[in-house]
Design a protein around this motif. Structure first.
Motif, PDB file in Angstrom:
ATOM      1  N   PRO A 139       0.838  -1.207   0.000  1.00  0.00           N
ATOM      2  CA  PRO A 139       0.000   0.000   0.000  1.00  0.00           C
ATOM      3  C   PRO A 139       0.871   1.254   0.000  1.00  0.00           C
ATOM      4  O   PRO A 139       1.961   1.274   0.558  1.00  0.00           O
ATOM      5  CB  PRO A 139      -0.805  -0.123   1.287  1.00  0.00           C
ATOM      6  N   THR A 140       0.366   2.303  -0.612  1.00  0.00           N
ATOM      7  CA  THR A 140       1.078   3.573  -0.657  1.00  0.00           C
ATOM      8  C   THR A 140       0.943   4.283   0.685  1.00  0.00           C
ATOM      9  O   THR A 140       0.128   3.894   1.534  1.00  0.00           O
ATOM     10  CB  THR A 140       0.530   4.465  -1.777  1.00  0.00           C
ATOM     11  N   GLU A 145      -0.306   7.202   1.179  1.00  0.00           N
ATOM     12  CA  GLU A 145      -1.634   7.802   1.270  1.00  0.00           C
ATOM     13  C   GLU A 145      -2.676   6.767   1.705  1.00  0.00           C
ATOM     14  O   GLU A 145      -3.585   7.076   2.482  1.00  0.00           O
ATOM     15  CB  GLU A 145      -2.047   8.434  -0.072  1.00  0.00           C
ATOM     16  N   GLN A 146      -2.546   5.550   1.222  1.00  0.00           N
ATOM     17  CA  GLN A 146      -3.494   4.504   1.608  1.00  0.00           C
ATOM     18  C   GLN A 146      -3.337   4.154   3.089  1.00  0.00           C
ATOM     19  O   GLN A 146      -4.331   3.942   3.794  1.00  0.00           O
ATOM     20  CB  GLN A 146      -3.286   3.264   0.750  1.00  0.00           C
ATOM     21  N   LEU A 147      -2.095   4.081   3.554  1.00  0.00           N
ATOM     22  CA  LEU A 147      -1.875   3.799   4.975  1.00  0.00           C
ATOM     23  C   LEU A 147      -2.436   4.908   5.854  1.00  0.00           C
ATOM     24  O   LEU A 147      -3.033   4.652   6.909  1.00  0.00           O
ATOM     25  CB  LEU A 147      -0.381   3.614   5.248  1.00  0.00           C
ATOM     26  N   ALA A 207      -4.918   6.900   5.069  1.00  0.00           N
ATOM     27  CA  ALA A 207      -6.380   6.793   5.019  1.00  0.00           C
ATOM     28  C   ALA A 207      -6.875   5.671   5.922  1.00  0.00           C
ATOM     29  O   ALA A 207      -7.923   5.811   6.577  1.00  0.00           O
ATOM     30  CB  ALA A 207      -6.833   6.569   3.577  1.00  0.00           C
ATOM     31  N   GLU A 208      -6.146   4.585   6.005  1.00  0.00           N
ATOM     32  CA  GLU A 208      -6.539   3.489   6.901  1.00  0.00           C
ATOM     33  C   GLU A 208      -6.460   3.923   8.364  1.00  0.00           C
ATOM     34  O   GLU A 208      -7.344   3.593   9.159  1.00  0.00           O
ATOM     35  CB  GLU A 208      -5.649   2.274   6.664  1.00  0.00           C
ATOM     36  N   TYR A 268      -5.043  14.254   9.689  1.00  0.00           N
ATOM     37  CA  TYR A 268      -5.080  13.553   8.398  1.00  0.00           C
ATOM     38  C   TYR A 268      -4.786  14.517   7.255  1.00  0.00           C
ATOM     39  O   TYR A 268      -3.954  14.229   6.395  1.00  0.00           O
ATOM     40  CB  TYR A 268      -6.444  12.885   8.208  1.00  0.00           C
TER      41      TYR A 268
END
Length: 95
Positions: free
Chosen positions: A55-56, A58-60, A62-63, A75
């Motif tokens: 995962p990128t 940004e994805q981490l 967002a999680e 965030y």
């Protein structure tokens, strides 16, 4: 009885020696390749299927936001830093 009629000549000894060396070289090579193939634990992942992409950032982020570990302000602040923009707008140089 045929004591001296059936002995191999010099070339016979040479070919037998080369054949024996080649025979053992093939056996040892096969053993080494088999050992290397069986002792690779990392290849089992690729044998089971493709490895999912990591995962990128940004994805981490967002999680973490979705799990409630960080609030909305943090965030957005971290997302701005990740995208490389400062608060006033111009993009930062990446070196």
């Amino acid at each position: 009885m045929f004591w001296y009629d059936h002995d191999p000549s010099g070339w016979g000894w040479f070919t037998m020696s080369v054949g024996m060396i080649l025979f053992w070289a093939v056996i040892i090579t096969f053993g080494v390749l088999l050992f290397r193939a069986l002792s690779r634990p990392g290849d089992m992942k690729t044998a089971l299927g493709p490895v999912p992409p990591r995962p990128t950032a940004e994805q981490l982020l967002a999680e973490r936001f979705a799990r409630g570990e960080i609030d909305e302000d943090e965030y957005h602040r971290r997302l701005t830093v990740l995208s490389g923009r400062a608060d006033d707008g111009p993009r930062l140089r990446k070196s």
